[in-house]
Design an enzyme around this catalytic site. Sequence first.
Site, short mmCIF file in Angstrom:
data_model
loop_
_atom_site.label_atom_id
_atom_site.label_comp_id
_atom_site.label_asym_id
_atom_site.label_seq_id
_atom_site.Cartn_x
_atom_site.Cartn_y
_atom_site.Cartn_z
N ASN A 182 -1.53 -5.77 -3.09
CA ASN A 182 -0.86 -5.05 -4.32
C ASN A 182 -0.18 -6.13 -4.93
OD1 ASN A 182 0.82 -4.28 -2.06
ND2 ASN A 182 1.89 -2.60 -3.22
N GLU A 230 2.30 -6.15 -8.02
CA GLU A 230 3.24 -5.43 -9.08
C GLU A 230 3.46 -6.44 -10.24
OE1 GLU A 230 6.04 -3.22 -6.75
OE2 GLU A 230 4.83 -2.23 -5.82
N CYS A 246 -3.67 -2.40 -7.66
CA CYS A 246 -3.61 -2.04 -6.29
C CYS A 246 -4.40 -3.03 -5.47
CB CYS A 246 -4.24 -0.48 -6.02
SG CYS A 246 -3.24 0.66 -6.89
N GLU A 279 -6.60 -2.27 -2.81
CA GLU A 279 -8.21 -1.96 -2.84
C GLU A 279 -8.80 -2.73 -3.97
OE1 GLU A 279 -5.28 0.04 -2.76
OE2 GLU A 279 -5.64 1.62 -1.43
N CYS A 291 -8.65 3.49 -7.44
CA CYS A 291 -9.31 2.51 -6.42
C CYS A 291 -10.58 3.26 -6.02
CB CYS A 291 -8.21 2.23 -5.19
SG CYS A 291 -6.80 1.32 -6.16
N1 THU Z 1 -0.83 1.16 -4.35
C1 THU Z 1 -1.97 0.36 -3.96
O1 THU Z 1 -1.97 -0.73 -3.68
N2 THU Z 1 -3.28 0.98 -3.64
C2 THU Z 1 -3.16 2.47 -3.66
O2 THU Z 1 -4.36 3.02 -3.47
C3 THU Z 1 -2.23 3.42 -4.20
C4 THU Z 1 -0.68 2.32 -4.64
C5 THU Z 1 0.26 0.22 -4.55
C6 THU Z 1 0.63 0.13 -6.16
C7 THU Z 1 2.07 -0.14 -5.97
O3 THU Z 1 2.20 -1.45 -5.93
C8 THU Z 1 2.59 0.51 -4.68
O4 THU Z 1 1.36 0.86 -3.93
C9 THU Z 1 3.28 1.69 -4.89
O5 THU Z 1 2.59 2.64 -5.77
#
Ligand code: THU
Length: 134
Positions: A46, A48, A57, A59, A93
């Site tokens: 992920n 941000e 995300c 995935e 995702c």
């Molecule tokens: N996140 C993912 O990487 N995959 C998901 O399916 C759900 C959330 C990440 C996004 C963000 O950086 C952190 O998790 C908290 O939401």
Amino acid sequence: MLPEQVVENLKQTARDASANSYSPYSNFPVGAAVLAESGRIYSGTNVENASYGLTICAERAAVAAAVSAGERSIAAIAIYTPTEEPSVPCGACLAVISEFADGIPILLFTEDKQRWYSLNQLLPERFKLKPKET
Ligand code: THU
């Protein structure tokens, strides 16, 4: 059933990717590993952003890496979170995974727990469009 060695490679790749997570706002690192139909494995984590909604995300990053390398079919995906319980991917995702996969196995795991699901279980119905012929 996936060979044990493939599962181990997927898990290691997802765990390694989570170590590269850029998640200073949530402190919630996620690592994903996509097994493409070719047998190759692609990772994502992920990423941000200060403008929270722009966050990518893990995935979707992994799917984008696979597609960018020319893959069009996904055979399995493993998702790692350093949490108490395995974490289910968000709906966005799941929709992106399902563009390149049908009922594939999805492994959700933490340091000491793992659970297998199928894409159909997590996303039983989905939005589809017939690709336009080019
Ligand atoms: N996140 C993912 O990487 N995959 C998901 O399916 C759900 C959330 C990440 C996004 C963000 O950086 C952190 O998790 C908290 O939401």
